[in-house]
Design a protein around this motif. Structure first.
Motif, PDB file in Angstrom:
ATOM      1  N   LEU A   1      -3.453   4.115  25.636  1.00  0.00           N
ATOM      2  CA  LEU A   1      -3.049   5.379  25.033  1.00  0.00           C
ATOM      3  C   LEU A   1      -2.044   6.031  25.979  1.00  0.00           C
ATOM      4  CD1 LEU A   1      -3.803   7.498  22.705  1.00  0.00           C
ATOM      5  CD2 LEU A   1      -5.144   8.618  24.492  1.00  0.00           C
ATOM      6  N   ALA A   2      -0.867   6.352  25.450  1.00  0.00           N
ATOM      7  CA  ALA A   2       0.173   6.961  26.280  1.00  0.00           C
ATOM      8  C   ALA A   2       0.847   8.091  25.518  1.00  0.00           C
ATOM      9  CB  ALA A   2       1.216   5.922  26.698  1.00  0.00           C
ATOM     10  N   SER A   3       1.323   9.071  26.250  1.00  0.00           N
ATOM     11  CA  SER A   3       2.055  10.187  25.644  1.00  0.00           C
ATOM     12  C   SER A   3       3.489  10.184  26.138  1.00  0.00           C
ATOM     13  CB  SER A   3       1.392  11.521  25.989  1.00  0.00           C
ATOM     14  OG  SER A   3       1.534  11.799  27.374  1.00  0.00           O
ATOM     15  N   SER A   4       4.363  10.822  25.369  1.00  0.00           N
ATOM     16  CA  SER A   4       5.752  11.012  25.779  1.00  0.00           C
ATOM     17  C   SER A   4       6.308  12.217  25.041  1.00  0.00           C
ATOM     18  CB  SER A   4       6.595   9.761  25.515  1.00  0.00           C
ATOM     19  OG  SER A   4       6.562   9.423  24.146  1.00  0.00           O
ATOM     20  N   LEU A   5       7.535  12.605  25.395  1.00  0.00           N
ATOM     21  CA  LEU A   5       8.146  13.803  24.829  1.00  0.00           C
ATOM     22  C   LEU A   5       9.476  13.463  24.159  1.00  0.00           C
ATOM     23  CD1 LEU A   5       7.582  16.409  27.707  1.00  0.00           C
ATOM     24  CD2 LEU A   5       6.213  16.084  25.642  1.00  0.00           C
ATOM     25  N   PRO A   6       9.486  13.239  22.848  1.00  0.00           N
ATOM     26  CA  PRO A   6      10.766  13.005  22.165  1.00  0.00           C
ATOM     27  C   PRO A   6      11.709  14.205  22.236  1.00  0.00           C
ATOM     28  CG  PRO A   6       8.916  12.331  20.790  1.00  0.00           C
ATOM     29  CD  PRO A   6       8.348  13.105  21.929  1.00  0.00           C
ATOM     30  N   TYR A   7      11.154  15.416  22.129  1.00  0.00           N
ATOM     31  CA  TYR A   7      11.905  16.654  22.292  1.00  0.00           C
ATOM     32  C   TYR A   7      11.227  17.418  23.417  1.00  0.00           C
ATOM     33  CZ  TYR A   7      13.968  16.059  17.572  1.00  0.00           C
ATOM     34  OH  TYR A   7      14.627  15.600  16.458  1.00  0.00           O
TER      35      TYR A   7
ATOM     36  N   GLU B   1       0.808  10.225  31.274  1.00  0.00           N
ATOM     37  CA  GLU B   1      -0.224   9.378  31.878  1.00  0.00           C
ATOM     38  C   GLU B   1      -0.637   8.258  30.929  1.00  0.00           C
ATOM     39  OE1 GLU B   1      -4.775   9.809  33.708  1.00  0.00           O
ATOM     40  OE2 GLU B   1      -3.637  11.576  33.074  1.00  0.00           O
ATOM     41  N   THR B   2      -0.843   7.079  31.487  1.00  0.00           N
ATOM     42  CA  THR B   2      -1.335   5.933  30.720  1.00  0.00           C
ATOM     43  C   THR B   2      -2.842   5.830  30.892  1.00  0.00           C
ATOM     44  OG1 THR B   2       0.745   4.735  30.982  1.00  0.00           O
ATOM     45  CG2 THR B   2      -1.202   3.436  30.450  1.00  0.00           C
ATOM     46  N   ARG B   3      -3.561   5.733  29.768  1.00  0.00           N
ATOM     47  CA  ARG B   3      -5.024   5.637  29.813  1.00  0.00           C
ATOM     48  C   ARG B   3      -5.471   4.396  29.053  1.00  0.00           C
ATOM     49  NH1 ARG B   3      -6.714  11.401  30.250  1.00  0.00           N
ATOM     50  NH2 ARG B   3      -4.846  12.689  30.039  1.00  0.00           N
ATOM     51  N   MET B   4      -6.549   3.780  29.507  1.00  0.00           N
ATOM     52  CA  MET B   4      -7.173   2.708  28.738  1.00  0.00           C
ATOM     53  C   MET B   4      -8.360   3.307  28.001  1.00  0.00           C
ATOM     54  SD  MET B   4      -8.072  -1.198  29.864  1.00  0.00           S
ATOM     55  CE  MET B   4      -9.717  -1.015  30.530  1.00  0.00           C
TER      56      MET B   4
ATOM     57  N   HIS C   1      -0.212  15.646  26.772  1.00  0.00           N
ATOM     58  CA  HIS C   1       0.799  15.330  27.790  1.00  0.00           C
ATOM     59  C   HIS C   1       0.651  16.197  29.043  1.00  0.00           C
ATOM     60  CE1 HIS C   1       4.617  13.320  28.770  1.00  0.00           C
ATOM     61  NE2 HIS C   1       4.975  14.454  29.352  1.00  0.00           N
ATOM     62  N   GLY C   2      -0.104  17.278  28.940  1.00  0.00           N
ATOM     63  CA  GLY C   2      -0.252  18.180  30.084  1.00  0.00           C
ATOM     64  C   GLY C   2       0.911  19.144  30.231  1.00  0.00           C
ATOM     65  N   ILE C   3       1.463  19.579  29.109  1.00  0.00           N
ATOM     66  CA  ILE C   3       2.607  20.484  29.137  1.00  0.00           C
ATOM     67  C   ILE C   3       2.225  21.826  29.750  1.00  0.00           C
ATOM     68  CG2 ILE C   3       4.216  21.760  27.669  1.00  0.00           C
ATOM     69  CD1 ILE C   3       4.126  19.314  25.757  1.00  0.00           C
ATOM     70  N   ALA C   4       1.112  22.393  29.311  1.00  0.00           N
ATOM     71  CA  ALA C   4       0.685  23.699  29.834  1.00  0.00           C
ATOM     72  C   ALA C   4       0.415  23.628  31.334  1.00  0.00           C
ATOM     73  CB  ALA C   4      -0.554  24.179  29.089  1.00  0.00           C
ATOM     74  N   ALA C   5      -0.199  22.545  31.773  1.00  0.00           N
ATOM     75  CA  ALA C   5      -0.477  22.392  33.211  1.00  0.00           C
ATOM     76  C   ALA C   5       0.812  22.297  34.009  1.00  0.00           C
ATOM     77  CB  ALA C   5      -1.342  21.158  33.443  1.00  0.00           C
ATOM     78  N   ARG C   6       1.815  21.592  33.455  1.00  0.00           N
ATOM     79  CA  ARG C   6       3.091  21.475  34.161  1.00  0.00           C
ATOM     80  C   ARG C   6       3.780  22.843  34.263  1.00  0.00           C
ATOM     81  NH1 ARG C   6       6.573  17.070  35.100  1.00  0.00           N
ATOM     82  NH2 ARG C   6       4.701  15.803  34.820  1.00  0.00           N
ATOM     83  N   LEU C   7       3.722  23.620  33.203  1.00  0.00           N
ATOM     84  CA  LEU C   7       4.296  24.962  33.247  1.00  0.00           C
ATOM     85  C   LEU C   7       3.577  25.841  34.274  1.00  0.00           C
ATOM     86  CD1 LEU C   7       4.724  25.454  29.406  1.00  0.00           C
ATOM     87  CD2 LEU C   7       6.597  25.531  31.058  1.00  0.00           C
ATOM     88  N   ALA C   8       2.260  25.725  34.327  1.00  0.00           N
ATOM     89  CA  ALA C   8       1.489  26.515  35.292  1.00  0.00           C
ATOM     90  C   ALA C   8       1.801  26.090  36.723  1.00  0.00           C
ATOM     91  CB  ALA C   8      -0.001  26.379  35.002  1.00  0.00           C
ATOM     92  N   ASP C   9       1.902  24.768  36.953  1.00  0.00           N
ATOM     93  CA  ASP C   9       2.206  24.271  38.291  1.00  0.00           C
ATOM     94  C   ASP C   9       3.574  24.752  38.769  1.00  0.00           C
ATOM     95  OD1 ASP C   9      -0.215  22.975  38.369  1.00  0.00           O
ATOM     96  OD2 ASP C   9       0.595  21.002  37.877  1.00  0.00           O
ATOM     97  N   ALA C  10       4.490  24.914  37.822  1.00  0.00           N
ATOM     98  CA  ALA C  10       5.827  25.399  38.169  1.00  0.00           C
ATOM     99  C   ALA C  10       5.897  26.922  38.217  1.00  0.00           C
ATOM    100  CB  ALA C  10       6.851  24.867  37.166  1.00  0.00           C
ATOM    101  N   LYS C  11       4.712  27.567  38.150  1.00  0.00           N
ATOM    102  CA  LYS C  11       4.608  29.029  38.232  1.00  0.00           C
ATOM    103  C   LYS C  11       5.388  29.729  37.127  1.00  0.00           C
ATOM    104  CE  LYS C  11       3.615  29.195  43.193  1.00  0.00           C
ATOM    105  NZ  LYS C  11       3.270  27.772  43.290  1.00  0.00           N
TER     106      LYS C  11
ATOM    107  N   GLN D   1       5.431  16.014  20.855  1.00  0.00           N
ATOM    108  CA  GLN D   1       4.581  15.113  21.631  1.00  0.00           C
ATOM    109  C   GLN D   1       4.391  13.814  20.860  1.00  0.00           C
ATOM    110  OE1 GLN D   1       0.606  16.070  23.904  1.00  0.00           O
ATOM    111  NE2 GLN D   1       0.087  15.700  21.771  1.00  0.00           N
ATOM    112  N   ARG D   2       4.662  12.712  21.524  1.00  0.00           N
ATOM    113  CA  ARG D   2       4.439  11.390  20.940  1.00  0.00           C
ATOM    114  C   ARG D   2       3.169  10.799  21.545  1.00  0.00           C
ATOM    115  NH1 ARG D   2       7.536   7.073  18.914  1.00  0.00           N
ATOM    116  NH2 ARG D   2       8.654   8.758  17.845  1.00  0.00           N
ATOM    117  N   ILE D   3       2.312  10.261  20.685  1.00  0.00           N
ATOM    118  CA  ILE D   3       1.127   9.532  21.122  1.00  0.00           C
ATOM    119  C   ILE D   3       1.306   8.075  20.706  1.00  0.00           C
ATOM    120  CG2 ILE D   3      -1.362   9.233  20.829  1.00  0.00           C
ATOM    121  CD1 ILE D   3      -0.632  11.711  22.439  1.00  0.00           C
ATOM    122  N   SER D   4       1.251   7.190  21.684  1.00  0.00           N
ATOM    123  CA  SER D   4       1.387   5.758  21.429  1.00  0.00           C
ATOM    124  C   SER D   4       0.072   5.058  21.730  1.00  0.00           C
ATOM    125  CB  SER D   4       2.499   5.155  22.297  1.00  0.00           C
ATOM    126  OG  SER D   4       3.747   5.743  22.012  1.00  0.00           O
ATOM    127  N   MET D   5      -0.354   4.212  20.787  1.00  0.00           N
ATOM    128  CA  MET D   5      -1.538   3.378  20.978  1.00  0.00           C
ATOM    129  C   MET D   5      -1.059   1.930  20.998  1.00  0.00           C
ATOM    130  SD  MET D   5      -4.074   5.233  18.246  1.00  0.00           S
ATOM    131  CE  MET D   5      -4.720   6.873  18.540  1.00  0.00           C
TER     132      MET D   5
END
Length: 831
Positions: free
Chosen positions: A80-86, A102-105, A172-182, A238-242
């Motif tokens: 299971l993987a995520s990506s960002l087309p936009y 992140e890649t997850r099994m 994808h962890g978008i909110a976490a990335r925004l928070a980490d970047a303050k 958000q793209r989800i790939s299986m």
């Protein structure tokens, strides 16, 4: 009637849950058990929906904005993987178009009327034929349930679920990335988010699902305000790939054990089933699957070549440069015995670039220049690469043009008419190298920052343009960047991909490759020994060039001096506003910034190998650290401390006289020097930046701790007091600055304060060993005593008096003094 009254709540519950209602049976005779409700048929619930059969069958419910999955393979792992087309378009936040997450099994589990999506803990395993041994490890470490959904229908082992709720979460962890970047607290706004059912696709080995996610937040921080149409409402896709995993038991391809001198990445986990005398820490080389059609042939075609596709959004001449540079790897695969095994093409029109079946080189736009990346989706069990994804930032090529124009001044009235073309040629040469570099990461290759010792040794190094002066004393950009892959690249392709059989035969062949590479003088140093300011390996350097660090420093010094002497409005095209001159001064003034780090590495430095015990015993690798000779360390110290003198830091009149504030409609940004003079260029701040660059490397606590130990073991090596004495002798204690240096005394005092602030911050940081800190304190005390005997005159006297008072106050009570931090330095990398 009791049974009938029980039926109504069940029906109401089903209606409220959105389930298809079932016929209510006639009331059973008193005392009889109620009839079980009939589950809807899968065919009934998918009638009229668009079918997408594949690895997991998908139904598009476009009218209702839903995606339904029919899951049959339970307990079977997949990726299971995520990506960002936009994406967001901010380099500082780091949410780029086509970015892989992140890649997850994971696997699906059925529990009652629910289907669960479970992430497996791939960090701890037992690769054993014994079921109980495998279970013991599985039961010892926690898995994670990522999602749960009600089963809508079951038919012949196929379970239908509405997967929309998963797609509408931030995987994808978008909110976490925004928070980490303050940038503030952002969260998915469900009312303004949607499943893009029409984009759902299923194929034999992968499923591609997409959603539009809108994040609501404060919208007040710098980076979101810079890029967001409405910074309080950020919408991305958000793209989800299986992805189906390879079947290991039927695969002729086998994983290759990782070696620290392979030059590659590793996939690792703890395997509790290894023999007791073996390490439980298992590492595999990360690599694409590549198989010869004729395994017995030295050179053979392959069953399935590795193909990379270039983003159609890349314009010319960028597109051709990307294809050309990325194609360099073909020669290395040919030398490794694989014919027509690797190629690069333009992505066919209409192809989904985010489809995980394709290896794609994406041309990404951001508000500011930033890094490029190469990432791979890999099987965590074996390291087999399933997809390569390259992200190339579009503004980097413009930075190379800026640097070249700043060095050449090609728009001056006496410049040849076509001189400006040299800047674009240099930038495209760099772009070809960059494409090869980032693709290399997705092929499984790590950085080798020592390769520059061999000239064009590897595209996996970070290259500084090779700059020199020609016979006329002019800056020469010819051959600024290398062409093609280097000898290290040939080695890593052969080592990681070469076909050597298996078992002992393979290991013997790989050992010979390592020995031959070392015998050829191939050095290897990667990220962990290169990126920190105080790193010790003298060869693990970003953006340096040449086999001799000190000679390169001198060579670049000559180029810098010439470029400053010829700096003029001729560095700018006619249409540019004159305020941009300062931005073009930055790379010229700080031209030796990367080589300064290289010179600092020689002080307290020492080289060492990435190797194994077996290679050491076989004489193919060395143990321990080879300390940099004392005389080389002293030469390095002299060059660095010279760069703290006003003669180096002061600007000539031809530069000072043309620098102009930004015009109306423009403003200063991070690419300019700091200023405390409103919009006007600040000559004090530029001297602070130059001095701060040097002391940041030289007065690093790790470096001084190493210097102390090297001197303790061998008194011939320079010690901490010698290093600090030379720094202070060339700054605070130096002889008067010659009158020919414009603003010389003021510039020197600026550098002096940067040095003393750095020494006080060394003590404040608490990272020095006590005995080393004691030497720093004593050096500061000696300096205050010197200032009392040598009070100086005018502005120098004022600074010396204030320094003595500051040091005395700090040493008496550190809490009573507010220290100044390191001065701001405009960004250099990436180039």
């Amino acid at each position: 009637m009791r049974a009938a009254s029980n039926a109504m709540p069940l029906l109401l519950a089903a209606l409220m849950a959105g389930a298809v209602p079932v016929a209510v049976q006639a009331a059973a005779p008193a005392g009889a058990a109620p009839a079980a409700p009939t589950m809807p048929q899968l065919a009934d619930l998918t009638r009229g929906l668009q079918s997408q059969p594949g690895f997991i069958d998908v139904w598009r419910d476009i009218d209702k904005g839903r995606v339904l999955l029919s899951v049959s393979a339970l307990e079977q792992p997949f990726i299971l993987a995520s990506s960002l087309p936009y994406a967001l378009g901010s380099n500082d936040v780091g949410l780029d178009r086509a970015q892989m997450g992140e890649t997850r099994m994971v696997h699906f589990e059925k529990h009652g009327a629910k289907l669960l999506l479970v992430q497996e803990n791939t960090n701890y395993v037992a690769n054993s034929p014994d079921r109980d041994e495998r279970a013991a490890v599985r039961e010892s470490f926690s898995n994670s349930v990522l999602w749960s959904g009600e089963i809508l229908a079951s038919d012949n082992g196929h379970h239908l679920v509405d997967f929309s709720s998963f797609l509408l979460t931030d995987r994808h962890g978008i909110a976490a990335r925004l928070a980490d970047a303050k940038q503030g607290g952002y969260a998915v706004d469900a009312a303004r988010s949607a499943v893009l059912a029409a984009e759902a696709k299923a194929f034999p080995d992968n499923v591609e699902l997409e959603s539009l996610l809108t994040f609501s937040g404060p919208g007040q921080a710098e980076y979101v305000r810079q890029v967001g149409a409405d910074p309080a409402s950020l919408s991305m896709r958000q793209r989800i790939s299986m992805v189906r995993l390879p079947k290991l038991e039927t695969d002729s391809w086998h994983p290759r054990p990782y070696h620290p001198y392979s030059g590659g990445f590793d996939a690792n986990y703890v395997d509790f089933a290894t023999p007791l005398a073996s390490s439980i820490d298992v590492h595999w080389q990360v690599r694409h699957k590549l198989e010869k059609t004729d395994p017995t042939a030295a050179v053979s075609s392959v069953k399935k070549p590795i193909v990379y596709y270039v983003d159609r959004g890349a314009p010319e001449p960028v597109r051709s440069a990307l294809i050309a540079g990325a194609s360099w790897w073909a020669s290395a695969f040919e030398k490794a015995g694989f014919k027509d095994a690797y190629r690069v093409e333009l992505l066919p029109e209409g192809v989904d670039a985010q489809d995980i079946r394709y290896n794609v080189i994406t041309w990404v736009h951001r508000a500011t220049r930033g890094w490029s990346y190469g990432n791979a989706v890999a099987d965590p069990r074996t390291g087999q690469i399933l997809r390569g994804a390259v992200t190339l930032g579009s503004q980097r090529v413009r930075q190379d043009i800026l640097i070249a124009e700043a060095l050449l001044a090609p728009y001056g009235k006496d410049a040849p008419a076509d001189k400006h073309k040299l800047a674009e040629e240099m930038a495209l040469a760099r772009l070809r190298q960059l494409a090869a570099h980032e693709v290399g990461h997705t092929l499984g290759f790590a950085h080798n920052f020592a390769a520059s010792r061999m000239g064009n040794g590897s595209v996996m190094d970070y290259p500084h343009p090779i700059l020199k002066l020609n016979a006329k004393g002019e800056v020469d950009l010819a051959d600024a960047y290398g062409v093609g892959v280097g000898p290290w690249d040939d080695y890593i392709v052969k080592y990681i991909y070469g076909d050597f059989g298996s078992g002992a035969q393979e290991q013997a062949a790989l050992a010979k490759l390592r020995a031959d590479a070392r015998a050829a003088g191939m050095l290897y140093s990667s990220d962990q020994d290169a990126r920190t300011p105080g790193a010790s390996h003298p060869d693990g350097l970003l953006w340096d060039f040449g086999p001799d660090t000190l000679k390169t420093w001198d060579q670049l010094g000559g180029v810098r001096q010439r470029a400053l002497q010829t700096f003029s409005p001729g560095v700018l095209p006619d249409a540019r506003q004159i305020g941009e001159l300062e931005a073009r001064l930055v790379p010229v003034y700080l031209l030796q910034r990367y080589q300064a780090e290289a010179v600092a590495r020689l002080i307290g430095g020492g080289d060492f190998d990435y190797t194994s015990a077996g290679d050491v015993r076989a004489g193919a690798g060395k143990a321990g650290i080879n300390v940099t000779p004392a005389e080389v360390q002293r030469q390095a110290l002299k060059r660095l401390t010279d760069s703290l003198r006003a003669e180096y830091l002061a600007l000539p009149a031809n530069v000072l006289d043309v620098l102009t504030p930004p015009a109306a409609g423009y403003e200063r940004n991070r690419e300019y020097f700091a200023t405390r003079m409103d919009s006007v260029f600040d000559a004090f701040s530029i001297a602070e930046a130059g001095a701060g660059q040097t002391v940041g490397f030289l007065l690093d606590p790790g470096r001084l701790n190493r210097v102390a130990w090297q001197h303790a073991r061998d008194v011939q090596q320079p010690g901490v007091r010698e290093v600090l004495a030379q720094v202070l002798d060339r700054t605070w204690k130096r002889e008067p600055v010659p009158a020919s240096v414009i603003g010389g005394e003021a510039v020197q005092l600026t550098a002096n304060w940067v040095v003393s602030d750095a020494l006080l911050n060394l003590l404040e940081g608490g990272k020095l060993h006590p005995q080393v800190a004691a030497e720093v304190r004593q050096s500061l005390l000696d300096l205050t005593q010197w200032t009392q005997k040598n009070p100086g005159k005018d502005v120098t006297a004022a600074s010396r008096k204030q320094l003595a008072e500051l040091v005395a106050a700090y040493l008496k009570d550190p809490r009573s003094v507010k220290l100044c931090g390191a001065p701001p330095v405009p960004p250099g990398a990436p180039i």
